[in-house]
Scaffold this motif. Sequence first.
Motif, PDB file in Angstrom:
ATOM      1  N   ARG A 170     -75.899  67.944  15.976  1.00 56.22           N
ATOM      2  CA  ARG A 170     -75.636  69.010  16.944  1.00 56.22           C
ATOM      3  C   ARG A 170     -75.028  70.249  16.281  1.00 56.22           C
ATOM      4  NH1 ARG A 170     -74.996  68.783  22.497  1.00 56.22           N
ATOM      5  NH2 ARG A 170     -75.053  66.513  22.425  1.00 56.22           N
ATOM      6  N   LYS A 171     -74.124  70.039  15.323  1.00 56.66           N
ATOM      7  CA  LYS A 171     -73.438  71.176  14.702  1.00 56.66           C
ATOM      8  C   LYS A 171     -74.377  72.018  13.831  1.00 56.66           C
ATOM      9  CE  LYS A 171     -71.771  68.523  10.698  1.00 56.66           C
ATOM     10  NZ  LYS A 171     -70.595  68.035   9.953  1.00 56.66           N
ATOM     11  N   PHE A 180     -82.798  80.091   4.105  1.00 58.03           N
ATOM     12  CA  PHE A 180     -82.221  79.196   3.080  1.00 58.03           C
ATOM     13  C   PHE A 180     -81.443  78.016   3.661  1.00 58.03           C
ATOM     14  CE2 PHE A 180     -81.993  83.364   0.619  1.00 58.03           C
ATOM     15  CZ  PHE A 180     -83.166  83.132  -0.074  1.00 58.03           C
ATOM     16  N   TYR A 181     -81.255  77.961   4.996  1.00 54.26           N
ATOM     17  CA  TYR A 181     -80.404  76.888   5.537  1.00 54.26           C
ATOM     18  C   TYR A 181     -81.130  75.550   5.495  1.00 54.26           C
ATOM     19  CZ  TYR A 181     -77.269  74.187   8.456  1.00 54.26           C
ATOM     20  OH  TYR A 181     -76.401  73.223   8.905  1.00 54.26           O
ATOM     21  N   ARG A 182     -80.412  74.541   5.020  1.00 56.60           N
ATOM     22  CA  ARG A 182     -80.895  73.162   5.087  1.00 56.60           C
ATOM     23  C   ARG A 182     -79.763  72.302   5.616  1.00 56.60           C
ATOM     24  NH1 ARG A 182     -83.096  70.515   0.310  1.00 56.60           N
ATOM     25  NH2 ARG A 182     -84.593  69.593   1.730  1.00 56.60           N
ATOM     26  N   VAL A 183     -80.099  71.341   6.460  1.00 60.15           N
ATOM     27  CA  VAL A 183     -79.069  70.474   7.031  1.00 60.15           C
ATOM     28  C   VAL A 183     -78.377  69.726   5.902  1.00 60.15           C
ATOM     29  CG1 VAL A 183     -78.625  68.499   8.541  1.00 60.15           C
ATOM     30  CG2 VAL A 183     -80.322  70.225   9.205  1.00 60.15           C
ATOM     31  N   PRO A 184     -77.033  69.823   5.810  1.00 60.75           N
ATOM     32  CA  PRO A 184     -76.312  69.154   4.711  1.00 60.75           C
ATOM     33  C   PRO A 184     -76.518  67.643   4.734  1.00 60.75           C
ATOM     34  CG  PRO A 184     -74.885  70.700   5.883  1.00 60.75           C
ATOM     35  CD  PRO A 184     -76.133  70.555   6.705  1.00 60.75           C
ATOM     36  N   VAL A 214     -85.524  74.463  20.105  1.00 60.24           N
ATOM     37  CA  VAL A 214     -85.459  73.132  19.509  1.00 60.24           C
ATOM     38  C   VAL A 214     -84.575  72.226  20.369  1.00 60.24           C
ATOM     39  CG1 VAL A 214     -83.538  73.811  17.977  1.00 60.24           C
ATOM     40  CG2 VAL A 214     -84.905  71.800  17.412  1.00 60.24           C
ATOM     41  N   ASN A 215     -85.046  71.007  20.563  1.00 55.85           N
ATOM     42  CA  ASN A 215     -84.244  69.946  21.167  1.00 55.85           C
ATOM     43  C   ASN A 215     -84.226  68.800  20.165  1.00 55.85           C
ATOM     44  OD1 ASN A 215     -83.788  71.173  23.765  1.00 55.85           O
ATOM     45  ND2 ASN A 215     -85.916  70.722  24.247  1.00 55.85           N
ATOM     46  N   SER A 216     -83.054  68.262  19.903  1.00 58.76           N
ATOM     47  CA  SER A 216     -82.988  67.194  18.918  1.00 58.76           C
ATOM     48  C   SER A 216     -81.808  66.273  19.209  1.00 58.76           C
ATOM     49  CB  SER A 216     -82.850  67.777  17.508  1.00 58.76           C
ATOM     50  OG  SER A 216     -82.967  66.753  16.535  1.00 58.76           O
ATOM     51  N   GLU A 217     -81.997  65.018  18.867  1.00 61.61           N
ATOM     52  CA  GLU A 217     -80.927  64.023  18.982  1.00 61.61           C
ATOM     53  C   GLU A 217     -80.884  63.264  17.666  1.00 61.61           C
ATOM     54  OE1 GLU A 217     -79.734  60.079  21.599  1.00 61.61           O
ATOM     55  OE2 GLU A 217     -81.176  61.513  22.440  1.00 61.61           O
TER      56      GLU A 217
END
Length: 223
Positions: A170-171, A180-184, A214-217
């Motif tokens: 969620r964050k 350039f953003y990638r999920v850490p 976007v919707n994501s869980e």
Amino acid sequence: KRLSEMKTDFINNMTHELKTPISSISLSSEVLLSPKIIQQPDRLKRYAELIFNEVRRLRLQVDKVLQLATLDRKKVDLNHVQLDIHQILKKAVQTIRVANESNAPEIKMNLNAINHQVDGDEVHISNVIFNLLDNAVKYSADHPEIRIRTSSDDRNIKVEISDKGIGIPRKSLPFIFDKFYRVPTGNVHDVKGFGLGLYYVKQMVEAHGGKIHVNSEEGAGTT
């Protein structure tokens, strides 16, 4: 500071992404230069296929960087023509299946849009669809399951691409369309990429007068 760190991460990542296939191609070429290889047709074919696949992977990486270069210009020139979104989706699905033969995704299509003609740039719209499908495969587990749905009303067509993959925390959701953003993921780098795909997708969708959501869980997948 954050942008500087992301750029450094991008450069390191890109260097690794380009060096790996180049190394594989170089080693395979050396094997193919051996005069004895002609007597081993199975081995010859295996190394030729390896070179073919690595060149295709390199081309995809270069395309991603060229997409970014296109966006960094002040104005993107769109070549507007009449497009059939359903045809573009079907072509993209074929490309994704070929590119992921070793881990073939299960893709179900519910193409329910009555009006699926749009005015847009074929190259960029195709890239948008491919990038979304590519993400759905990359961020899935061993056997990717993807569903594509379309619907339409008097003014709009809606395209949904859903996966049952690892999902997005969620964050991280507010940042996934940033350059350039990638999920850490800590020290785990099992998913390759530059953090450019979704940035490009958002810019192109908006350049065509569209919107993206976007919707994501986490642990359950993303749409």
